[in-house]
Design a protein around this motif. Structure first.
Motif, PDB file in Angstrom:
ATOM      1  N   ALA A  35       1.005  -1.162  -0.146  1.00  0.00           N
ATOM      2  CA  ALA A  35      -0.084   0.134   0.039  1.00  0.00           C
ATOM      3  C   ALA A  35       0.906   1.101   0.006  1.00  0.00           C
ATOM      4  N   VAL A  36       0.443   2.216  -0.420  1.00  0.00           N
ATOM      5  CA  VAL A  36       1.063   3.301  -0.560  1.00  0.00           C
ATOM      6  C   VAL A  36       0.832   4.548   0.651  1.00  0.00           C
ATOM      7  N   PRO A  37       2.026   4.869   1.489  1.00  0.00           N
ATOM      8  CA  PRO A  37       1.779   5.560   2.670  1.00  0.00           C
ATOM      9  C   PRO A  37       1.823   7.030   2.269  1.00  0.00           C
ATOM     10  N   GLU A  38       0.757   7.844   2.870  1.00  0.00           N
ATOM     11  CA  GLU A  38       0.715   9.298   2.603  1.00  0.00           C
ATOM     12  C   GLU A  38       1.183  10.056   3.666  1.00  0.00           C
ATOM     13  N   ARG A  39       1.056   9.510   4.861  1.00  0.00           N
ATOM     14  CA  ARG A  39       1.523  10.690   6.033  1.00  0.00           C
ATOM     15  C   ARG A  39       1.612   9.537   7.241  1.00  0.00           C
ATOM     16  N   ALA A  40       1.983  10.179   8.369  1.00  0.00           N
ATOM     17  CA  ALA A  40       2.100   9.441   9.555  1.00  0.00           C
ATOM     18  C   ALA A  40       1.027   9.946  10.427  1.00  0.00           C
ATOM     19  N   PHE A  41       0.461   9.130  11.359  1.00  0.00           N
ATOM     20  CA  PHE A  41      -0.556   9.569  12.338  1.00  0.00           C
ATOM     21  C   PHE A  41       0.164   9.435  13.887  1.00  0.00           C
ATOM     22  N   LEU A  42       0.482  10.431  14.494  1.00  0.00           N
ATOM     23  CA  LEU A  42       0.971  10.252  15.637  1.00  0.00           C
ATOM     24  C   LEU A  42       0.157  10.695  16.684  1.00  0.00           C
ATOM     25  N   ILE A  43       0.128   9.814  17.855  1.00  0.00           N
ATOM     26  CA  ILE A  43      -0.860   9.949  19.059  1.00  0.00           C
ATOM     27  C   ILE A  43      -0.194  10.095  20.073  1.00  0.00           C
ATOM     28  N   ASP A  44      -0.379  11.208  20.969  1.00  0.00           N
ATOM     29  CA  ASP A  44       0.345  11.099  22.263  1.00  0.00           C
ATOM     30  C   ASP A  44      -0.920  10.855  23.252  1.00  0.00           C
ATOM     31  N   ILE A  45      -0.581   9.530  23.922  1.00  0.00           N
ATOM     32  CA  ILE A  45      -1.696   9.087  24.741  1.00  0.00           C
ATOM     33  C   ILE A  45      -1.665   9.870  26.130  1.00  0.00           C
ATOM     34  N   VAL A  46      -2.793  10.409  26.501  1.00  0.00           N
ATOM     35  CA  VAL A  46      -3.246  11.056  27.930  1.00  0.00           C
ATOM     36  C   VAL A  46      -3.657  10.120  28.786  1.00  0.00           C
ATOM     37  N   GLY A  47      -4.496   9.239  28.453  1.00  0.00           N
ATOM     38  CA  GLY A  47      -5.285   8.402  29.496  1.00  0.00           C
ATOM     39  C   GLY A  47      -5.587   6.957  28.677  1.00  0.00           C
ATOM     40  N   PHE A  48      -5.719   6.123  29.617  1.00  0.00           N
ATOM     41  CA  PHE A  48      -6.194   4.912  28.979  1.00  0.00           C
ATOM     42  C   PHE A  48      -7.309   4.038  30.248  1.00  0.00           C
ATOM     43  N   ASP A  49      -7.975   2.978  29.834  1.00  0.00           N
ATOM     44  CA  ASP A  49      -8.843   2.419  30.566  1.00  0.00           C
ATOM     45  C   ASP A  49      -8.944   0.952  30.140  1.00  0.00           C
ATOM     46  N   TRP A  50      -8.813  -0.020  30.917  1.00  0.00           N
ATOM     47  CA  TRP A  50      -8.961  -1.387  30.600  1.00  0.00           C
ATOM     48  C   TRP A  50     -10.792  -1.767  31.007  1.00  0.00           C
ATOM     49  N   ASN A  51     -11.424  -2.340  30.230  1.00  0.00           N
ATOM     50  CA  ASN A  51     -12.879  -2.522  30.546  1.00  0.00           C
ATOM     51  C   ASN A  51     -13.013  -4.239  30.834  1.00  0.00           C
ATOM     52  N   CYS A  52     -13.902  -4.616  31.526  1.00  0.00           N
ATOM     53  CA  CYS A  52     -14.288  -5.973  31.930  1.00  0.00           C
ATOM     54  C   CYS A  52     -14.818  -6.552  30.552  1.00  0.00           C
ATOM     55  N   PRO A  53     -14.784  -7.911  30.684  1.00  0.00           N
ATOM     56  CA  PRO A  53     -15.158  -8.639  29.706  1.00  0.00           C
ATOM     57  C   PRO A  53     -16.582  -8.768  29.318  1.00  0.00           C
ATOM     58  N   GLN A  54     -17.391  -8.503  30.220  1.00  0.00           N
ATOM     59  CA  GLN A  54     -18.743  -8.611  30.029  1.00  0.00           C
ATOM     60  C   GLN A  54     -19.239  -8.141  28.656  1.00  0.00           C
ATOM     61  N   HIS A  55     -20.157  -8.857  28.185  1.00  0.00           N
ATOM     62  CA  HIS A  55     -21.026  -8.371  26.869  1.00  0.00           C
ATOM     63  C   HIS A  55     -19.856  -8.450  25.675  1.00  0.00           C
ATOM     64  N   ILE A  56     -18.619  -8.741  25.565  1.00  0.00           N
ATOM     65  CA  ILE A  56     -17.698  -8.840  24.420  1.00  0.00           C
ATOM     66  C   ILE A  56     -18.019 -10.124  23.942  1.00  0.00           C
ATOM     67  N   THR A  57     -18.438 -10.428  22.670  1.00  0.00           N
ATOM     68  CA  THR A  57     -18.591 -11.680  22.180  1.00  0.00           C
ATOM     69  C   THR A  57     -17.223 -12.248  21.578  1.00  0.00           C
ATOM     70  N   PRO A  58     -16.993 -13.269  21.952  1.00  0.00           N
ATOM     71  CA  PRO A  58     -15.719 -13.775  21.282  1.00  0.00           C
ATOM     72  C   PRO A  58     -15.840 -14.101  19.789  1.00  0.00           C
ATOM     73  N   ARG A  59     -15.020 -13.528  18.875  1.00  0.00           N
ATOM     74  CA  ARG A  59     -14.832 -13.663  17.590  1.00  0.00           C
ATOM     75  C   ARG A  59     -13.573 -13.974  17.109  1.00  0.00           C
ATOM     76  N   PHE A  60     -13.267 -14.749  16.191  1.00  0.00           N
ATOM     77  CA  PHE A  60     -12.029 -15.388  15.833  1.00  0.00           C
ATOM     78  C   PHE A  60     -11.605 -14.930  14.264  1.00  0.00           C
ATOM     79  N   THR A  61     -10.492 -14.849  13.919  1.00  0.00           N
ATOM     80  CA  THR A  61      -9.953 -14.569  12.537  1.00  0.00           C
ATOM     81  C   THR A  61      -9.956 -16.115  12.066  1.00  0.00           C
ATOM     82  N   GLU A  62      -9.711 -16.281  10.688  1.00  0.00           N
ATOM     83  CA  GLU A  62      -9.672 -17.589   9.954  1.00  0.00           C
ATOM     84  C   GLU A  62      -8.494 -18.098  10.363  1.00  0.00           C
ATOM     85  N   ALA A  63      -7.366 -17.540  10.387  1.00  0.00           N
ATOM     86  CA  ALA A  63      -6.027 -17.771  11.248  1.00  0.00           C
ATOM     87  C   ALA A  63      -6.144 -18.665  12.574  1.00  0.00           C
TER      88      ALA A  63
END
Length: 204
Positions: A146-174
């Motif tokens: 693919a042809v790159p046009e630009r870089a996206f740079l992100i300075d993280i300010v905060g993060f949060d982990w969520n509980c697994p409730q209601h996350i339906t497991p999905r799997f890739t073909e691999a």
């Protein structure tokens, strides 16, 4: 603990509703001691580098939220240094919605999902684009056609982990192929054993 994330995202309205619901005291303790940023640890970095897609929300000049899906090979989202992450922006439909939004408001929110293990990581930060060839080269995935046009740079300010409730497991073909491989190998052994037994019977 995501102290800065909660301190940044909670507003007067949400805090008032928490008071009514009786959860404010608990969240207040979680917010206490919030600094300028939530520092990414090895746990967050490992999770980020293992993703092959994520969702990024920005805000349009008209004030509307815009959510974009980004995907690529595992590891296309990279940790540059400290709390800075980034990815190469490849030529696509040329709408440039996220790129334009960042020119007016650099705040973004990211959702990173691990469906098989029912985990998700939310990130907030300040994002900007760069046309510097060095920035782009540092984020390009080798052998990715693919042809790159630009870089996206992100300075993280905060993060949060969520509980697994209601996350339906999905799997890739691999992932499905990997999980099924032991069963396929056992099936092949059983078939070989049946053929061997049948051969012995007919050979009598």
């Amino acid at each position: 603990m995501a102290q800065t994330f909660l301190h940044t995202m909670f507003g007067p309205g949400s805090r008032a509703l928490q008071e009514e619901a009786g959860s404010r005291a608990s969240y207040a303790r979680m917010e206490a001691g919030a600094g300028e940023v939530d520092v990414l640890t090895d746990r967050e970095v490992e999770f980020i580098l293992a993703r092959d897609s994520f969702y990024m929300a920005s805000v349009s000049e008209a004030g509307w939220p815009y959510i974009q899906h980004r995907g690529g090979p595992v590891g296309f989202l990279k940790r540059i240094e400290g709390n800075r992450i980034g990815f190469a922006d490849y030529r696509g439909n040329m709408q440039y919605l996220s790129t334009a939004n960042l020119a007016a408001d650099d705040r973004v929110s990211l959702f990173l999902m691990d469906y098989p293990n029912r985990r998700r990581l939310k990130l907030i930060g300040h994002a900007y684009t760069s046309d510097d060839p060095a920035d782009i080269a540092a984020l390009v995935v080798p052998d990715y056609r693919a042809v790159p046009e630009r870089a996206f740079l992100i300075d993280i300010v905060g993060f949060d982990w969520n509980c697994p409730q209601h996350i339906t497991p999905r799997f890739t073909e691999a992932e499905i192929e990997k999980g099924a491989q032991p069963l396929l190998e056992e099936l092949a052994r059983l078939r070989a054993r049946i053929e061997e037994l049948e051969g012995n019977i007919h050979g009598r």
